[in-house]
Write a protein that holds these residues in place. Structure first.
Motif, PDB file in Angstrom:
ATOM      1  N   THR A 192       0.823  -1.207   0.000  1.00 11.95           N
ATOM      2  CA  THR A 192       0.000   0.000   0.000  1.00 11.95           C
ATOM      3  C   THR A 192       0.858   1.259   0.000  1.00 11.95           C
ATOM      4  OG1 THR A 192      -0.150   0.247   2.412  1.00 11.95           O
ATOM      5  CG2 THR A 192      -1.730  -1.239   1.349  1.00 11.95           C
ATOM      6  N   VAL A 193       2.167   1.106   0.144  1.00 12.76           N
ATOM      7  CA  VAL A 193       3.085   2.236   0.199  1.00 12.76           C
ATOM      8  C   VAL A 193       4.002   2.271  -1.010  1.00 12.76           C
ATOM      9  CG1 VAL A 193       4.926   3.325   1.551  1.00 12.76           C
ATOM     10  CG2 VAL A 193       3.051   2.147   2.722  1.00 12.76           C
ATOM     11  N   LEU A 194       4.448   1.098  -1.459  1.00 12.17           N
ATOM     12  CA  LEU A 194       5.467   1.014  -2.501  1.00 12.17           C
ATOM     13  C   LEU A 194       4.991   0.182  -3.671  1.00 12.17           C
ATOM     14  CD1 LEU A 194       8.448   0.028  -0.183  1.00 12.17           C
ATOM     15  CD2 LEU A 194       8.013   2.300  -1.097  1.00 12.17           C
ATOM     16  N   PRO A 195       5.330   0.564  -4.890  1.00 12.88           N
ATOM     17  CA  PRO A 195       5.110  -0.336  -6.026  1.00 12.88           C
ATOM     18  C   PRO A 195       6.046  -1.524  -5.869  1.00 12.88           C
ATOM     19  CG  PRO A 195       6.438   1.538  -6.689  1.00 12.88           C
ATOM     20  CD  PRO A 195       6.002   1.820  -5.287  1.00 12.88           C
ATOM     21  N   GLY A 196       5.528  -2.716  -6.053  1.00 17.06           N
ATOM     22  CA  GLY A 196       6.365  -3.888  -5.842  1.00 17.06           C
ATOM     23  C   GLY A 196       6.481  -4.281  -4.393  1.00 17.06           C
ATOM     24  N   GLY A 197       5.720  -3.615  -3.500  1.00 12.37           N
ATOM     25  CA  GLY A 197       5.723  -3.994  -2.102  1.00 12.37           C
ATOM     26  C   GLY A 197       5.098  -5.364  -1.912  1.00 12.37           C
ATOM     27  N   ASP A 198       5.115  -5.841  -0.685  1.00 19.53           N
ATOM     28  CA  ASP A 198       4.673  -7.207  -0.434  1.00 19.53           C
ATOM     29  C   ASP A 198       3.870  -7.260   0.855  1.00 19.53           C
ATOM     30  OD1 ASP A 198       5.055 -10.123   0.654  1.00 19.53           O
ATOM     31  OD2 ASP A 198       5.665 -10.230  -1.446  1.00 19.53           O
ATOM     32  N   THR A 199       2.834  -8.069   0.882  1.00 19.33           N
ATOM     33  CA  THR A 199       2.002  -8.185   2.071  1.00 19.33           C
ATOM     34  C   THR A 199       2.767  -8.764   3.253  1.00 19.33           C
ATOM     35  OG1 THR A 199       1.232 -10.400   1.454  1.00 19.33           O
ATOM     36  CG2 THR A 199      -0.062  -8.529   0.677  1.00 19.33           C
ATOM     37  N   ALA A 200       3.892  -9.420   3.017  1.00 18.64           N
ATOM     38  CA  ALA A 200       4.631 -10.069   4.093  1.00 18.64           C
ATOM     39  C   ALA A 200       5.464  -9.105   4.923  1.00 18.64           C
ATOM     40  CB  ALA A 200       5.546 -11.165   3.518  1.00 18.64           C
ATOM     41  N   ARG A 201       5.513  -7.832   4.528  1.00 17.46           N
ATOM     42  CA  ARG A 201       6.272  -6.856   5.309  1.00 17.46           C
ATOM     43  C   ARG A 201       5.376  -5.655   5.570  1.00 17.46           C
ATOM     44  NH1 ARG A 201       8.621 -10.755   5.348  1.00 17.46           N
ATOM     45  NH2 ARG A 201      10.822 -11.233   4.970  1.00 17.46           N
ATOM     46  N   ALA A 202       5.003  -5.480   6.822  1.00 16.99           N
ATOM     47  CA  ALA A 202       4.142  -4.358   7.212  1.00 16.99           C
ATOM     48  C   ALA A 202       4.968  -3.374   8.022  1.00 16.99           C
ATOM     49  CB  ALA A 202       2.937  -4.860   7.994  1.00 16.99           C
ATOM     50  N   GLY A 203       5.951  -2.775   7.379  1.00 14.84           N
ATOM     51  CA  GLY A 203       6.746  -1.719   7.981  1.00 14.84           C
ATOM     52  C   GLY A 203       7.393  -2.111   9.289  1.00 14.84           C
ATOM     53  N   ASP A 204       7.244  -1.237  10.285  1.00 16.71           N
ATOM     54  CA  ASP A 204       7.925  -1.446  11.558  1.00 16.71           C
ATOM     55  C   ASP A 204       7.292  -2.541  12.396  1.00 16.71           C
ATOM     56  OD1 ASP A 204      10.188   0.832  12.349  1.00 16.71           O
ATOM     57  OD2 ASP A 204       8.893   1.350  10.669  1.00 16.71           O
ATOM     58  N   HIS A 205       6.166  -3.091  11.983  1.00 18.76           N
ATOM     59  CA  HIS A 205       5.711  -4.344  12.580  1.00 18.76           C
ATOM     60  C   HIS A 205       6.797  -5.411  12.426  1.00 18.76           C
ATOM     61  CE1 HIS A 205       1.544  -3.717  13.737  1.00 18.76           C
ATOM     62  NE2 HIS A 205       1.275  -3.143  12.571  1.00 18.76           N
ATOM     63  N   PHE A 206       7.531  -5.345  11.328  1.00 17.50           N
ATOM     64  CA  PHE A 206       8.614  -6.295  11.071  1.00 17.50           C
ATOM     65  C   PHE A 206       9.954  -5.739  11.529  1.00 17.50           C
ATOM     66  CE2 PHE A 206      11.574  -8.923   8.698  1.00 17.50           C
ATOM     67  CZ  PHE A 206      10.941 -10.150   8.578  1.00 17.50           C
ATOM     68  N   TRP A 207      10.230  -4.461  11.212  1.00 19.52           N
ATOM     69  CA  TRP A 207      11.572  -3.930  11.465  1.00 19.52           C
ATOM     70  C   TRP A 207      11.887  -3.828  12.949  1.00 19.52           C
ATOM     71  CZ3 TRP A 207      12.102  -5.178   6.930  1.00 19.52           C
ATOM     72  CH2 TRP A 207      11.437  -4.615   5.844  1.00 19.52           C
ATOM     73  N   VAL A 208      10.903  -3.511  13.801  1.00 15.26           N
ATOM     74  CA  VAL A 208      11.202  -3.374  15.232  1.00 15.26           C
ATOM     75  C   VAL A 208      11.616  -4.713  15.845  1.00 15.26           C
ATOM     76  CG1 VAL A 208      10.210  -2.876  17.497  1.00 15.26           C
ATOM     77  CG2 VAL A 208       9.874  -1.265  15.621  1.00 15.26           C
ATOM     78  N   PRO A 209      10.798  -5.761  15.790  1.00 18.13           N
ATOM     79  CA  PRO A 209      11.250  -7.020  16.404  1.00 18.13           C
ATOM     80  C   PRO A 209      12.423  -7.655  15.675  1.00 18.13           C
ATOM     81  CG  PRO A 209       9.190  -7.369  15.226  1.00 18.13           C
ATOM     82  CD  PRO A 209       9.417  -5.879  15.261  1.00 18.13           C
ATOM     83  N   MET A 210      12.638  -7.286  14.393  1.00 17.48           N
ATOM     84  CA  MET A 210      13.779  -7.826  13.655  1.00 17.48           C
ATOM     85  C   MET A 210      15.091  -7.551  14.378  1.00 17.48           C
ATOM     86  SD  MET A 210      14.944  -6.936   9.724  1.00 17.48           S
ATOM     87  CE  MET A 210      15.393  -5.225  10.121  1.00 17.48           C
ATOM     88  N   GLY A 211      15.187  -6.392  15.059  1.00 19.80           N
ATOM     89  CA  GLY A 211      16.414  -6.057  15.753  1.00 19.80           C
ATOM     90  C   GLY A 211      16.774  -7.062  16.826  1.00 19.80           C
ATOM     91  N   ASP A 212      15.780  -7.640  17.492  1.00 17.01           N
ATOM     92  CA  ASP A 212      16.047  -8.661  18.503  1.00 17.01           C
ATOM     93  C   ASP A 212      16.059 -10.062  17.907  1.00 17.01           C
ATOM     94  OD1 ASP A 212      16.419  -6.979  20.665  1.00 17.01           O
ATOM     95  OD2 ASP A 212      14.298  -6.923  21.178  1.00 17.01           O
ATOM     96  N   ASN A 213      15.379 -10.252  16.782  1.00 13.86           N
ATOM     97  CA  ASN A 213      15.387 -11.550  16.114  1.00 13.86           C
ATOM     98  C   ASN A 213      16.771 -11.856  15.538  1.00 13.86           C
ATOM     99  OD1 ASN A 213      14.104 -13.937  15.202  1.00 13.86           O
ATOM    100  ND2 ASN A 213      13.649 -13.027  13.213  1.00 13.86           N
TER     101      ASN A 213
END
Length: 546
Positions: free
Chosen positions: A62-83
């Protein structure tokens, strides 16, 4: 702008509506906004800001052309730091949204990975929108009002935030490299332009310029609205000061870090035990300086932060793959510290598919449970207390720090980006690094004493002892909130799940990520530049790849 973003027409990239009322943040999904023709006034610029706010947590398509439903912004990026850094530990095999690949370091190390591509373009999309606002204001034909200054402050802060995120992921750490020569990321200061990588130092310099300009704009600006959790999605002077504290800490400018951290936390008192244990699911918590208020119409659901990290979420990533904390960390928390209560060292291992092979009553080794009935009763008790459904598994050292408002559902909750506790820890670390022992003790006592009735910062009387305790406090206080990756780079620490009795992670599941050399000698800590960017941007060639 970078090529993939540049291909968007102005009509596609500007989020706008017919009004900028606050209820926009509560009721309207990103993909329903009406395109604007031009940034003609404060209302249209505020609408662009609202689009940036929403883009922090909406599905990327909904933000980028070629974006993907599997990445919802900082829903992913925030916990990624600890993952990535091994703090948020997987107990079983589950790869929904590629979360296992991320944990195993089979994601950010690949130039074609979805994570590398979406993070890169998401942050540059923020920069594009911020540049549109800044460029329009700099034209000089608009009347300068407190509201316009607030808009400018937010745009500058967003650009600094995005640049800091980019340089911390796609470049070598400032303190462990050579910033004057290490490749940075493109610094884009005008709408729809492109550029080369530049150096880490050049990126950091621009971040500093933007944050200082943002703070100056906010000083005589309209205040952030008062109200519910949605108001904390709007950036203000505290957010800019908090980002300045992070920026300065990451490059070893200790005095600036300490000063900015003190400024950032003003008006955001340390929260109570009840608040700390309430689940970290809302911006309403008094400590929260900045966060995304996630609205139900955005339909992140199985792509949300809590789907990836919270043991109460009713999703397959969680039900079969209980997330646990490093048992070495949990065991070191004093019994007088109430933060220990959100970790369950004695939870039974109910999962027959657990990676450690110890799931089920037949493999039980905990002497607390002498019969299968006691084992099953303990599982039932945990599920009843925390709202888990029948399909949820339990596991020793499982956490209940991140909990939904409605446990056992798929409801998305708020994403917290900045709290005042972090600012106390930044001040303490910065002062310790300056060998200001009493100053560091004072900042540490303010936080540690609020969490642990027996805490005494004066017990840590040397710089070394203080730094060790500050690291421990950061790992406990900020666990699950995404700081593990940048902390390890700043401290130049590797990952060793097997050392000192082991973390509880299974080597068979973690594979090459079970032991990872420290960042100063292992460039795999640096995210790969997306191959799509190398293909599209004439200023970045294969020789620029990390």
């Amino acid at each position: 702008m970078l090529n993939k973003i540049k291909t968007l027409s102005l009509a596609l990239v500007i989020f706008a509506m017919t009004s900028c009322q606050e209820d926009f943040l509560e009721t309207v999904p990103t993909d329903s906004v009406t395109p604007a023709v031009a940034l003609t006034d404060e209302a249209s610029m505020q609408n662009v800001l609202n689009g940036i706010h929403r883009g922090l947590y909406s599905q990327s398509q909904t933000v980028l052309p070629g974006g993907d439903t599997a990445r919802a912004g900082d829903h992913f990026w925030v916990p990624m730091g600890d993952n990535i850094s091994g703090g948020l530990i997987h107990s079983a095999d589950a790869n929904n949204l590629g979360w296992r690949n991320t944990m195993q370091w089979n994601d950010h190390t690949l130039e074609t990975s979805l994570t590398n591509e979406i993070l890169w373009y998401h942050r540059y999309n923020i920069i594009l929108h911020a540049n549109l606002i800044i460029d329009r204001i700099n034209q000089g034909d608009l009347t300068e009002t407190p509201a316009l200054r607030a808009i400018k402050g937010q745009a500058l802060t967003y650009r600094a935030f995005a640049l800091l995120s980019l340089v911390q992921h796609y470049s070598k750490g400032y303190l462990i490299g050579n910033p004057s020569t290490d490749p940075g990321v493109p610094v884009i200061l005008e709408p729809q332009t492109t550029g080369p990588r530049g150096t880490v130092q050049q990126v950091y310099d621009q971040i500093g310029v933007d944050l200082n300009a943002a703070i100056a704009a906010f000083q005589n600006a309209a205040s952030r609205p008062n109200g519910g959790p949605e108001t904390k999605s709007q950036l203000n002077i505290n957010v800019a000061q908090g980002l300045k504290a992070r920026w300065a800490l990451s490059m070893g400018d200790w005095q600036t870090a300490a000063t900015a951290a003190v400024a950032a936390r003003q008006g955001f008192p340390i929260m109570s035990e009840a608040d700390w244990k309430s689940g970290f699911n809302t911006n309403d918590l008094p400590e929260v300086i900045w966060g995304s208020n996630v609205i139900s119409t955005e339909t992140t659901f199985f792509r949300s932060y809590f789907y990836l990290a919270s043991n109460t979420f009713n999703g397959s990533q969680i039900r079969n793959n209980t997330k646990i904390a490093d048992k070495r960390l949990v065991d070191a928390i004093p019994d007088t510290d109430y933060r220990k209560d959100v970790f369950l060292p004695d939870a039974p291992n109910s999962n027959s598919s657990a990676a450690n092979g110890q799931g089920g009553w037949s493999n039980n080794t905990n002497p607390l449970y002498t019969t299968e009935a006691e084992f099953d009763a303990a599982i039932a008790s945990i599920k009843a207390e925390y709202g888990l459904v029948s399909g949820h598994n339990t596991h020793p050292y499982m956490h209940l720090k991140l909990r939904q408002k409605n446990p056992g559902t798929i409801d998305p909750d708020d994403i917290i980006y900045m709290r005042s506790s972090e600012m106390y820890l930044i001040e303490a670390e910065a002062k310790a690094m300056m060998n200001d022992v009493s100053g560091a003790q004072s900042a540490l006592q303010a936080l540690g004493g609020a969490r642990d009735t027996a805490f005494d910062a004066t017990a840590f009387g040397t710089q070394t002892a203080l730094i060790d305790q500050i690291k421990f406090q950061r790992k406990v206080e900020l666990w699950g909130e995404g700081f593990g990756y940048t902390d390890k780079i700043r401290w130049d620490e590797g990952i060793d799940h097997g050392a000192n009795g082991g973390s509880g992670a299974a080597a068979v599941l973690y594979q090459d990520a079970f032991v990872v050399e420290k960042p100063s000698i292992n460039d795999d800590w640096i995210f790969k530049i997306p191959q799509a960017e190398i293909n599209a941007n004439p200023n970045i060639t294969p020789s620029d790849q990390n």
